[in-house]
Design a protein around this motif. Structure first.
Motif, short mmCIF file in Angstrom:
data_model
loop_
_atom_site.label_atom_id
_atom_site.label_comp_id
_atom_site.label_asym_id
_atom_site.label_seq_id
_atom_site.Cartn_x
_atom_site.Cartn_y
_atom_site.Cartn_z
N ASN A 310 0.80 -1.22 0.00
CA ASN A 310 0.00 0.00 0.00
C ASN A 310 0.83 1.27 0.00
OD1 ASN A 310 -3.13 -0.47 0.29
ND2 ASN A 310 -2.12 -2.11 1.45
N ALA A 311 2.15 1.12 0.15
CA ALA A 311 3.04 2.29 0.09
C ALA A 311 3.34 2.58 -1.37
CB ALA A 311 4.32 2.01 0.87
N LYS A 312 2.56 3.45 -1.97
CA LYS A 312 2.63 3.67 -3.42
C LYS A 312 3.70 4.70 -3.81
CE LYS A 312 -1.04 1.02 -4.18
NZ LYS A 312 -0.94 -0.25 -4.87
N SER A 313 4.06 5.59 -2.89
CA SER A 313 4.98 6.67 -3.26
C SER A 313 6.43 6.27 -2.97
CB SER A 313 4.65 7.94 -2.50
OG SER A 313 5.04 7.81 -1.14
N PRO A 314 7.38 6.77 -3.76
CA PRO A 314 8.80 6.49 -3.49
C PRO A 314 9.22 6.92 -2.09
CG PRO A 314 8.54 7.49 -5.66
CD PRO A 314 7.20 7.56 -5.00
N ARG A 315 8.66 8.04 -1.61
CA ARG A 315 9.03 8.52 -0.26
C ARG A 315 8.61 7.53 0.81
NH1 ARG A 315 10.53 12.28 3.19
NH2 ARG A 315 9.23 12.77 4.99
N LEU A 316 7.38 7.04 0.72
CA LEU A 316 6.91 6.07 1.72
C LEU A 316 7.74 4.79 1.66
CD1 LEU A 316 3.00 6.26 1.72
CD2 LEU A 316 4.51 6.53 3.70
N ARG A 317 8.04 4.33 0.45
CA ARG A 317 8.84 3.10 0.32
C ARG A 317 10.25 3.31 0.87
NH1 ARG A 317 7.27 -1.32 -4.08
NH2 ARG A 317 5.17 -1.60 -3.27
N TRP A 318 10.79 4.50 0.66
CA TRP A 318 12.12 4.79 1.21
C TRP A 318 12.08 4.76 2.73
CZ3 TRP A 318 13.81 9.14 4.09
CH2 TRP A 318 15.19 9.19 4.28
N ARG A 319 11.03 5.36 3.32
CA ARG A 319 10.91 5.38 4.79
C ARG A 319 10.74 3.96 5.34
NH1 ARG A 319 6.39 9.49 6.58
NH2 ARG A 319 7.23 8.97 8.64
N LEU A 320 9.97 3.15 4.65
CA LEU A 320 9.79 1.78 5.09
C LEU A 320 11.06 0.96 4.90
CD1 LEU A 320 6.22 1.11 3.68
CD2 LEU A 320 6.88 0.95 6.10
N GLY A 321 11.71 1.15 3.75
CA GLY A 321 12.93 0.38 3.47
C GLY A 321 14.01 0.60 4.50
N ARG A 322 14.15 1.84 4.95
CA ARG A 322 15.15 2.13 5.99
C ARG A 322 14.88 1.32 7.26
NH1 ARG A 322 14.44 7.52 7.84
NH2 ARG A 322 16.33 7.23 9.06
N ARG A 323 13.60 1.18 7.58
CA ARG A 323 13.24 0.50 8.83
C ARG A 323 13.31 -1.02 8.70
NH1 ARG A 323 11.37 5.41 8.64
NH2 ARG A 323 10.87 6.56 10.56
N TYR A 324 13.16 -1.52 7.48
CA TYR A 324 13.17 -2.97 7.28
C TYR A 324 14.45 -3.60 7.80
CZ TYR A 324 13.30 -7.49 4.96
OH TYR A 324 13.39 -8.83 4.71
N PHE A 325 15.56 -2.96 7.56
CA PHE A 325 16.84 -3.54 7.96
C PHE A 325 17.01 -3.55 9.48
CE2 PHE A 325 17.44 -2.21 3.56
CZ PHE A 325 17.86 -3.42 3.02
N ARG A 326 16.35 -2.63 10.16
CA ARG A 326 16.37 -2.65 11.63
C ARG A 326 15.50 -3.77 12.16
NH1 ARG A 326 14.72 3.38 13.16
NH2 ARG A 326 15.90 4.46 11.56
N LEU A 327 14.40 -4.04 11.45
CA LEU A 327 13.45 -5.05 11.92
C LEU A 327 13.94 -6.47 11.64
CD1 LEU A 327 10.11 -3.47 10.62
CD2 LEU A 327 10.95 -3.44 12.97
N LYS A 328 14.59 -6.68 10.51
CA LYS A 328 14.87 -8.06 10.08
C LYS A 328 15.89 -8.77 10.98
CE LYS A 328 18.47 -7.87 6.56
NZ LYS A 328 18.79 -8.34 5.20
N ARG A 329 16.64 -7.99 11.76
CA ARG A 329 17.60 -8.67 12.66
C ARG A 329 16.87 -9.42 13.79
NH1 ARG A 329 19.32 -4.83 17.01
NH2 ARG A 329 18.15 -2.91 16.70
N TYR A 330 15.57 -9.14 13.95
CA TYR A 330 14.80 -9.87 14.97
C TYR A 330 14.16 -11.13 14.39
CZ TYR A 330 15.24 -5.82 18.02
OH TYR A 330 15.75 -4.82 18.83
N LEU A 331 14.30 -11.33 13.08
CA LEU A 331 13.65 -12.48 12.45
C LEU A 331 14.56 -13.72 12.52
CD1 LEU A 331 12.15 -10.74 9.30
CD2 LEU A 331 11.07 -11.14 11.52
N PRO A 332 13.97 -14.93 12.51
CA PRO A 332 14.78 -16.14 12.57
C PRO A 332 15.70 -16.25 11.37
CG PRO A 332 12.42 -16.66 12.79
CD PRO A 332 12.52 -15.19 12.47
#
Length: 332
Positions: A310-332
């Motif tokens: 649902n993040a259609k704009s480049p800005r939203l995807r950029w904001r989400l992408g930055r956070r993804y790498f912080r989150l994925k270290r908690y994944l198995p």
């Protein structure tokens, strides 16, 4: 003053009460000052354990059009649904007991609704802080949202969401009862902030809506409000779960109204925006084990994919992408 033209009252005011003794006298004073004869008041006592019901009984003598329903504590959504099920008015309203509204609010909204054959009539209000901690300000800035003529609901929803200042609330509105009944709308039990999916779907379905920028309602931000109490890790986890459910509901709503949503990009934007809010909730958690557990749940439920889609704009995807790498270290 509104007179009774038929057996059904013009307005049903549905009120959920839970341990509200501090607020009920000012609230009933506001209701009495509406000066509408053709109004039924449905009080749903949601298992209060304080003196709320003594105050209600005192006001019952002054407001004979009041009925009281008792139920075990099940939350505001179930209480509203209980009241909705017995309401007989042509129009409905759902005020909160810890707020105040000005004389003439409901008459103004009812006049709009009757003149325009509206499904929803809505107005502006004020944010008011306890002990004047901050200056009062309008909920919808008037440079962002001005009074409208009668609009299709999706047109108003687009205008409102595009302002980026829209607050999803039920209490600024009156609703045509037959419209609510026809669509079978109900509040989601056990869900905090259930006004978000409710308002979105109601406006997508509504054919005739009108907004006045007149400010009739004071929304109080105070320490006793559940929405403004300090958080700890456990309350943050609960909040994240509520918002995950909201995102799933918003996605389902978008799929139910595809022809209308395709013209409202902000219906996708609000899913991404609330998703960023969930991720911000994770950032505020202190216990790494609890944080890891809720982040894994976030991915396992498919919420990350839903937000990214649902993040259609480049800005939203950029904001989400930055956070993804912080989150994925908690994944198995």
């Amino acid at each position: 003053m509104q007179t009774l033209h038929n057996r059904a009252p013009l307005l049903s005011v549905v009120v959920a009460v839970y341990n509200g003794e501090k607020f009920l006298d000012p609230f009933f004073t506001c209701l009495a000052s509406q000066n509408i004869d053709s109004m039924e008041i449905i009080i749903v006592n949601d298992g209060s354990s304080d003196n709320s019901m003594q105050i209600v009984e005192k006001w019952r003598e002054k407001l004979p059009q009041m009925q009281v329903i008792e139920q075990e504590n099940q939350g505001v959504s179930v209480a509203r649904n209980t009241g909705l099920a017995v309401a007989t008015g042509q129009y409905l309203s759902f005020p909160d007991i810890d707020d105040e509204f000005k004389p003439g609010m409901y008459q103004r909204l009812l006049d709009m609704a009757l003149a325009g054959n509206l499904d929803v009539a809505t107005c502006n209000g004020n944010y008011v802080w306890e002990n004047n901690k901050k200056p009062s300000r309008p909920i919808f800035p008037e440079d962002k949202l001005q009074s409208t003529d009668v609009l299709p609901g999706p047109v108003w929803l687009k205008k409102a969401l595009d302002s980026r200042k829209f607050l999803h609330v039920t209490w600024l509105n009156v609703y045509r009862h037959d419209f609510i009944r026809q669509h079978g709308f109900r509040f989601e039990p056990g869900l905090r902030h259930q006004d978000i999916p409710w308002t979105t779907e109601v406006l997508l379905a509504a054919e005739r809506v009108q907004y006045t920028s007149e400010r009739f309602y004071d929304y109080y931000i105070h320490s006793a409000s559940v929405s403004h109490m300090p958080d700890n890790d456990d309350t943050l986890i609960r909040s994240a779960r509520h918002y995950m459910k909201i995102l799933q509901m918003l996605e389902a709503i978008n799929q139910r109204y595809p022809d209308k949503v395709k013209n409202i990009p902000a219906c996708h934007w609000q899913i991404a925006k609330e998703g960023l809010g969930i991720i911000h909730t994770f950032d505020n958690m202190k216990d790494d084990a609890k944080k890891g557990s809720i982040i894994r749940e976030f991915f396992e439920k498919g919420i990350w994919k839903l937000i990214w889609k649902n993040a259609k704009s480049p800005r939203l995807r950029w904001r989400l992408g930055r956070r993804y790498f912080r989150l994925k270290r908690y994944l198995p």
